[in-house]
Design a protein around this motif. Sequence first.
Motif, mmCIF file in Angstrom:
data_model
loop_
_atom_site.group_PDB
_atom_site.id
_atom_site.type_symbol
_atom_site.label_atom_id
_atom_site.label_comp_id
_atom_site.label_asym_id
_atom_site.label_seq_id
_atom_site.Cartn_x
_atom_site.Cartn_y
_atom_site.Cartn_z
ATOM 1 N N SER A 1 -12.135 3.422 0.092
ATOM 2 C CA SER A 1 -12.163 1.967 0.001
ATOM 3 C C SER A 1 -11.319 1.350 1.102
ATOM 4 C CB SER A 1 -11.640 1.514 -1.369
ATOM 5 O OG SER A 1 -11.576 0.110 -1.418
ATOM 6 N N GLU A 2 -11.834 0.299 1.719
ATOM 7 C CA GLU A 2 -11.105 -0.388 2.780
ATOM 8 C C GLU A 2 -10.423 -1.647 2.275
ATOM 9 O OE1 GLU A 2 -13.562 -1.114 6.140
ATOM 10 O OE2 GLU A 2 -13.760 1.010 6.662
ATOM 11 N N GLU A 3 -10.643 -2.021 1.027
ATOM 12 C CA GLU A 3 -10.028 -3.236 0.495
ATOM 13 C C GLU A 3 -9.819 -3.105 -1.009
ATOM 14 O OE1 GLU A 3 -12.600 -6.538 1.213
ATOM 15 O OE2 GLU A 3 -14.324 -5.610 0.250
ATOM 16 N N LEU A 4 -8.890 -3.923 -1.495
ATOM 17 C CA LEU A 4 -8.546 -3.940 -2.914
ATOM 18 C C LEU A 4 -8.619 -5.392 -3.361
ATOM 19 C CD1 LEU A 4 -7.519 -1.822 -5.013
ATOM 20 C CD2 LEU A 4 -5.212 -2.585 -4.480
ATOM 21 N N TRP A 5 -9.574 -5.722 -4.216
ATOM 22 C CA TRP A 5 -9.732 -7.118 -4.605
ATOM 23 C C TRP A 5 -9.873 -7.245 -6.118
ATOM 24 C CZ3 TRP A 5 -14.337 -8.373 -7.049
ATOM 25 C CH2 TRP A 5 -15.401 -7.494 -6.866
ATOM 26 N N GLY B 1 0.804 -1.208 0.000
ATOM 27 C CA GLY B 1 0.000 0.000 0.000
ATOM 28 C C GLY B 1 0.839 1.260 0.000
ATOM 29 N N LEU B 2 2.082 1.184 0.533
ATOM 30 C CA LEU B 2 2.940 2.368 0.594
ATOM 31 C C LEU B 2 3.358 2.820 -0.792
ATOM 32 C CD1 LEU B 2 5.227 1.343 3.593
ATOM 33 C CD2 LEU B 2 3.244 2.860 3.617
ATOM 34 N N SER B 3 3.675 1.842 -1.658
ATOM 35 C CA SER B 3 4.124 2.186 -3.015
ATOM 36 C C SER B 3 3.061 1.907 -4.071
ATOM 37 C CB SER B 3 5.393 1.398 -3.355
ATOM 38 O OG SER B 3 5.150 0.008 -3.271
ATOM 39 N N SER B 4 1.881 1.422 -3.644
ATOM 40 C CA SER B 4 0.790 1.071 -4.579
ATOM 41 C C SER B 4 1.295 0.134 -5.674
ATOM 42 C CB SER B 4 0.183 2.335 -5.199
ATOM 43 O OG SER B 4 -0.342 3.172 -4.211
ATOM 44 N N THR B 5 2.020 -0.903 -5.258
ATOM 45 C CA THR B 5 2.658 -1.803 -6.216
ATOM 46 C C THR B 5 2.214 -3.243 -5.981
ATOM 47 O OG1 THR B 5 4.600 -0.383 -6.336
ATOM 48 C CG2 THR B 5 4.871 -2.640 -7.103
ATOM 49 N N GLU C 1 -4.185 -0.346 3.344
ATOM 50 C CA GLU C 1 -3.487 0.145 4.522
ATOM 51 C C GLU C 1 -3.455 1.672 4.500
ATOM 52 O OE1 GLU C 1 0.809 -0.489 6.780
ATOM 53 O OE2 GLU C 1 0.321 -1.629 4.978
ATOM 54 N N ARG C 2 -4.270 2.263 5.329
ATOM 55 C CA ARG C 2 -4.323 3.725 5.414
ATOM 56 C C ARG C 2 -3.218 4.256 6.336
ATOM 57 N NH1 ARG C 2 -6.883 4.711 0.954
ATOM 58 N NH2 ARG C 2 -8.861 3.591 0.817
ATOM 59 N N PHE D 1 2.715 6.950 8.582
ATOM 60 C CA PHE D 1 2.226 7.483 9.842
ATOM 61 C C PHE D 1 2.017 8.997 9.728
ATOM 62 C CE2 PHE D 1 4.998 3.871 10.884
ATOM 63 C CZ PHE D 1 4.098 3.065 11.566
ATOM 64 N N VAL D 2 0.928 9.462 10.328
ATOM 65 C CA VAL D 2 0.668 10.903 10.459
ATOM 66 C C VAL D 2 0.765 11.224 11.944
ATOM 67 C CG1 VAL D 2 -0.987 12.753 10.134
ATOM 68 C CG2 VAL D 2 -0.820 10.934 8.432
#
Length: 679
Positions: free
Chosen positions: A298-302, A242-246, A325-326, A362-363
């Motif tokens: 969206s909370e999931e990617l399927w 999720g960090l790199s959307s890869t 992953e938010r 992290f924020v």
Amino acid sequence: MTLTFLSNLFLYLLPLSLIPIIIHLFFKKKPKRILFSDIRFIKIATKYVTPKKNIRQWLLLILRCLILIFLCLAFARPVGYISGFKSEKSNKQLAILIDCSYSMGYLDAGKTRLSKAKELALNLIDRYSDKLKQICILSFSDSVEQYSGLTNNTGLLKKFVRDINLTNKGTSLIPAVSFVYKIFSEFQNSDQCMIIITDMRKNLLADEVTIENIDPKVKIVFVDVSEEKSQNVFVKDVFYSGLSSTFRISIFNSSDTEQVRTLSLFIKDKNIFDGLIKIPPLKEFNYEIKSTQASNDSEELWGKVQLSFDNLPSDDIFYFSFPVERAKKILVVDGDPKLGFNINSETYYLNTVLSDKEYGNFVIKTYNPNEFNNALNLEKYNVVFLCNLAELNEKTLRNLLCETIFISLGDRVDIRKYPDWIKENITNIVEREVSFSEKQSNTGFFPDLDQFELRKIIFYKYFKLNNLNSREILNFDNEDIALIEKEMDSKDIFIFASTIDRDWTNFPSKPLYPYFLRTIAEQKYKKQQQQNRFILDINEPVAYSSRKPIKFFDLTDPDGKKLQPVINVGPEETSIVYNGTNIPGIYELKFNSEKGTEFKHFAVNLSKKTAEGELTKLDWELIVQIFKDSPKTFIEFEKTPENTVEKILLILGGKDLTRIFFVIVLVLLGIETAFRKVL
């Protein structure tokens, strides 16, 4: 007489029968030159004596070659049908075992291997039902799928064979063979045989496996319905960052040549990527695709990853479902800010560690104690770090909207002003040098702890903790407790015995420090991920747990069929479980909660643990080792089922001629000895 052999490997030794000829041709003795007065009479004698001697030598050579030929054939255990050698046993049982694992869906010349296996079984029933008293059919994958029972009703047997379907499971021969041995053990003085129709893949039998109830009297015939070379490429696994959307897609080529395939990526039902890729032979190949399709809400990617279909299309698709992953919201309250959170403050070290995007998202927001106490409506955070606070208010702690609270102690702490349920674990300050113990209890909280040099981390002061109503996570080398975990109102509470700045320790300057804090910050998320798995293998249960009450739920399979899961309502959480995931695809769970209507998607795939897509052949030596005392033979599928059946008939109706061949070897040895003496 027609012959077949139970131990075909010895036939590869037949070229050794040429050894006598090779020795004769290449190792002749050189003639000696002898001075002699007159050789006229010797030449006359040679014309009559030498030809006869040459004939005898060639006959002796042929005899020696025949001895080696028959010796190899004898060890190959010949079986043939000769009049007068019919079995005297009238009670006969034949078991036909048909492999229906998903690799049997491989297409050879447009026909699946299972289709070929079923045609062969039908021919066997037609040809031999009148000669055999009873036949049973058994279909198997990694377990026994169906069993027809022993019968001579050909109509029932044929219907059973036609109804056998491919499964989505791996292969294991052991349960099926053990089942047949158990059935056969009920019949005494019987002529029994197993015909195993399979594609002879390497995972048919596991290494070093044993079968306890093997009956050496039972004949075993392996029929290989696969072609000599099989080519298959399959999607082994899919990962998402999720960090790199890869997406990282792992593809395995079990062929011995480079393969070119089209790779497609679908998110939900939308095709977002198509590309041509080359996969090197006999290797795992990783391919990366960047995607930004995850929407903000969206909370999931399927979806699925798909290769262009080859001869085994079932493993060319891999379904996935990843929770999105938010960014995790972190609140840091620093009780000793040191002139505006400067370089020596705990806030500085926390910001430095958690702001590195390579290791997490992290924020971070920081408060001093006054800002924290005066805040009327704190927003929701994932983790709250309370560092070296002089006092902690019970009401404030309970009103915090967060999942995890980390409390680090220090010289500002007045333990008398802490809630009783925290105070019970904290005693006095200890001033002595200690390090983290290298022999930590096996809690599994810090799985990579042994990769760090714990002895170099020095603590000069710390609060002595106890484990009352808590769980020990870390210890010092003097067996004092360094970190404990408690629970309050579904929040995980961690209490650390020392500071997380450099006042009492050199911990912030050591490599363990970032790993320590990131593990604390992410532990709740990882715990939820372990509890709710969204990528499953065939036959693994769909399971979802929630601490929020679920009012209504609906579960559908990949074909849109509504399923009936089991719901368990507990005092702290509600769980939904469904155990019938027998087809690959996306299973959708729809339910109502406090948020409204929610959806969770579970991706079910063919099991890659069984390596079913790797079409490497099973080593015959392993079969010989496992069934070492049983008569066994191996037959390759001929162009037609009828031709294959003819081979099987020789084994079912033939006689073991091994002893006869050994007798022939002994007779030939006797003739060779007598002949050698004459020479």
